[in-house]
Design a protein around this motif. Structure first.
Motif, PDB file in Angstrom:
ATOM      1  N   ASN B  32       0.873  -1.165   0.000  1.00  0.00           N
ATOM      2  CA  ASN B  32       0.000   0.000   0.000  1.00  0.00           C
ATOM      3  C   ASN B  32       0.914   1.219   0.000  1.00  0.00           C
ATOM      4  N   TYR B  34       1.256   5.661   0.084  1.00  0.00           N
ATOM      5  CA  TYR B  34       0.601   6.849   0.632  1.00  0.00           C
ATOM      6  C   TYR B  34       1.405   8.099   0.285  1.00  0.00           C
ATOM      7  N   TYR B  49      -3.902   7.592  -1.152  1.00  0.00           N
ATOM      8  CA  TYR B  49      -3.350   6.274  -0.880  1.00  0.00           C
ATOM      9  C   TYR B  49      -3.761   5.330  -2.003  1.00  0.00           C
ATOM     10  N   GLU B  59      -7.912  11.819  -0.502  1.00  0.00           N
ATOM     11  CA  GLU B  59      -8.458  12.124   0.808  1.00  0.00           C
ATOM     12  C   GLU B  59      -8.984  13.551   0.926  1.00  0.00           C
TER      13      GLU B  59
END
Lengths: 112, 114
Positions: B32, B34, B49, B59
């Motif tokens: 993952n 970010y 992300y 976000e």
């Protein structure tokens, strides 16, 4: 909503004296908690992580933190400060879907 | 062992110019990824992300975009920079199988928009 409170924005200690950086979390369940350190113009380095295996967590560079559920606290300590410990410290809680909830940071100054 | 790289380390750009910041991770697969921004005197703000190639979640609404053209490459872009885009940009990765909530951060890029 989850939140992390770092009670002191600045802490100043003398070299060789103990360090205490305070952090309170808000989750009602047992969370994942982290402490990261950031030196000027550098990325965040993981100091330690709490995952419910043990309430006293030992990290790198002599730091440790104690998880206290009754106080919803996760304070960071070190017995003897070194000049190289001067940095900003972030208390962080693991949130949903791998998102992190950051405290606002505590700037640690170490006086010679 | 895993390592995360970001470049450039510092960047000074005029208002209205484009931006491309790159982040790469070595030593792990399917991480993952970010992007965070740290503005002066403020905490870290999660911008984007990604859980896989071509999968991006935003976000906050903003002037920036992100892309993941390869498994371990994450790019932050802008077509026209604003003064408010100045800050310290951090890339991070986390594993998807074990210790999934621990994020490891890169060295950061200091962006100054003039």
């Amino acid at each position: 909503a989850q939140s992390v409170t770092q009670l002191d924005s600045h802490v100043s200690v003398s070299e060789g004296t103990p360090v205490l950086l305070r952090c309170n979390y808000s989750s009602s369940y047992s969370p994942s908690l982290f402490w990261y350190v950031q030196h000027p113009n550098k990325g965040l380095q993981l100091l330690l992580k709490y995952t419910s295996a043990a309430t006293l967590v030992k990290g790198i560079n002599g730091f440790e933190a104690e998880f206290k559920k009754s106080e919803t606290s996760f304070h960071l300590t070190k017995p003897s400060a070194h000049m190289s410990d001067a940095a900003e410290y972030f208390c962080v809680e693991g949130g949903a879907t791998n998102k992190l909830i950051f405290g606002t940071g505590t700037l640690l100054a170490v006086q010679p | 062992s895993q390592t995360i790289h970001q470049w450039p380390a510092t960047l000074v750009q005029p208002v209205g110019s484009p931006l491309s910041l790159e982040c790469t991770v070595e030593g792990t697969s399917n991480p993952n990824l970010y992007w965070y921004r740290q503005a002066a005197g403020r905490g870290l703000q999660l911008l984007f992300y990604s859980v896989g190639i071509g999968q991006i979640s935003s976000e906050v609404p903003q002037n920036l975009s992100a892309s993941r053209p390869q498994d371990r490459q994450f790019i932050l872009s802008s077509k026209k920079l604003l003064l408010s885009d100045s800050g310290f940009y951090l890339c991070a990765w986390s594993a998807i199988w074990t210790d999934t909530d621990t994020q490891y951060f890169g060295p950061g890029t200091r962006l100054t928009v003039l």
